[in-house]
Design a protein around this motif. Structure first.
Motif, short mmCIF file in Angstrom:
data_model
loop_
_atom_site.label_atom_id
_atom_site.label_comp_id
_atom_site.label_asym_id
_atom_site.label_seq_id
_atom_site.Cartn_x
_atom_site.Cartn_y
_atom_site.Cartn_z
N LEU A 1 0.78 -1.15 -0.14
CA LEU A 1 -0.16 -0.02 -0.21
C LEU A 1 0.78 1.35 0.08
O LEU A 1 0.61 2.11 -0.68
N ILE A 2 2.03 1.23 0.78
CA ILE A 2 2.97 2.43 0.95
C ILE A 2 3.43 2.55 -0.50
O ILE A 2 3.60 3.65 -1.07
N GLN A 3 3.83 1.58 -1.35
CA GLN A 3 4.69 1.83 -2.67
C GLN A 3 3.27 2.17 -3.60
O GLN A 3 3.70 3.21 -4.08
N ARG A 4 2.28 1.93 -3.41
CA ARG A 4 1.26 2.07 -4.64
C ARG A 4 0.99 3.77 -4.30
O ARG A 4 0.51 4.47 -4.94
N LEU A 5 0.85 4.13 -2.86
CA LEU A 5 0.54 5.46 -2.50
C LEU A 5 1.81 6.40 -3.19
O LEU A 5 1.35 7.52 -3.62
N LEU A 6 3.01 5.99 -2.87
CA LEU A 6 4.00 7.04 -3.31
C LEU A 6 4.17 7.12 -4.93
O LEU A 6 4.12 8.19 -5.25
N VAL A 7 3.75 5.94 -5.58
CA VAL A 7 3.71 6.14 -7.22
C VAL A 7 2.50 7.01 -7.50
O VAL A 7 2.60 7.81 -8.35
N ALA A 8 1.34 6.78 -6.74
CA ALA A 8 -0.03 7.66 -7.35
C ALA A 8 0.59 8.94 -6.82
O ALA A 8 0.17 9.91 -7.74
N ALA A 9 1.32 9.43 -5.80
CA ALA A 9 1.57 10.84 -5.38
C ALA A 9 2.62 11.42 -6.49
O ALA A 9 2.76 12.53 -6.44
N GLY A 10 3.30 10.54 -6.97
CA GLY A 10 4.40 10.98 -8.16
C GLY A 10 5.67 10.93 -7.44
O GLY A 10 6.94 11.50 -8.07
N GLY A 11 5.80 10.48 -6.39
CA GLY A 11 7.18 10.27 -5.58
C GLY A 11 6.98 10.75 -4.28
O GLY A 11 6.05 11.36 -3.89
N VAL A 12 8.30 10.08 -3.32
CA VAL A 12 8.15 10.64 -2.12
C VAL A 12 7.99 12.08 -1.77
O VAL A 12 7.58 12.65 -0.66
N GLU A 13 8.66 13.00 -2.75
CA GLU A 13 8.70 14.34 -2.54
C GLU A 13 7.39 14.97 -2.78
O GLU A 13 7.29 16.37 -2.25
#
Length: 215
Positions: free
Chosen positions: A35-47
């Motif tokens: 879930l963390i990985q998918r949220l980070l991808v959906a957001a466009g990256g950790v930044e």
């Protein structure tokens, strides 16, 4: 003083996360990481994760509570590894208002997840065609007229038959809650729901793939 406060809050969030992960199986902890990985991808990256807002329409059952626990674990995990984390907007569907026992359960869940004092979390109550901050008192006051209107509406739709009565109520609650949220002007980045795919397919054919839907 602010540094001491930040350190104290960091410790509390770490304790909440540890407690959540302790109650999860190995498979469930792996799901949190996915879930963390998918949220980070959906957001466009950790930044960009700090600008990402997740909307959850929260029901009153165990499935919804489990979903909220997974999202909270993901939110705190990201916060402890990165400079920021996603915003979580939890909207309690109140069509009609839940009873006293349900309200106590909701408040207990929110307290256990330490949601009420986290500025990255917004707890709202949808009812009476409006949104307001979640509180047991607000839901209790709004309850009686909403219950009467709901019974009349569901009775007309179901023609006295219990099966369609229960089925239509679920979607009417979801539709009314989403209407209230989307009318506020600020659209969420993603909507996550605990409604099973099979139930959603009864009224509309959803796209194949993940449960996470981004706008």
């Amino acid at each position: 003083m602010s540094n001491i406060h930040e350190q104290a809050m960091h410790y509390i969030y770490q304790q909440v996360l540890d407690r959540l992960l302790e109650h999860m199986s190995q498979a469930q902890r792996a799901c949190v990481q996915l879930l963390i990985q998918r949220l980070l991808v959906a957001a466009g990256g950790v930044e960009y994760i700090g600008d990402f807002r997740v909307l959850v329409i929260h029901g009153h059952d165990r499935c919804n509570t489990r979903l909220l626990a997974f999202l909270r674990a993901a939110q705190l995990s990201i916060a402890l590894r990165a400079p920021d984390t996603f915003r979580l907007q939890v909207v309690v569907a109140c069509q009609p208002a839940p009873g006293a026992a349900v309200l106590r359960g909701l408040e207990s869940t929110f307290n256990a997840l330490f949601l009420q004092d986290d500025p990255r979390v917004e707890l709202l109550l949808a009812g009476g065609q409006q949104l307001q901050p979640f509180s047991r008192h607000a839901a209790t006051v709004a309850g009686t007229p909403l219950e009467r209107e709901a019974l009349l509406t569901f009775g007309h739709l179901a023609a006295g038959r219990p099966e369609p009565l229960l089925g239509s109520r679920l979607y009417l609650e979801l539709a009314e809650t989403l209407r209230c949220v989307l009318s506020q002007g600020t659209l969420p980045s993603a909507l996550i729901t605990a409604i099973p795919v099979r139930q959603r397919r009864r009224s509309a054919t959803p796209p194949s793939g993940p449960e996470l839907k981004t706008s």
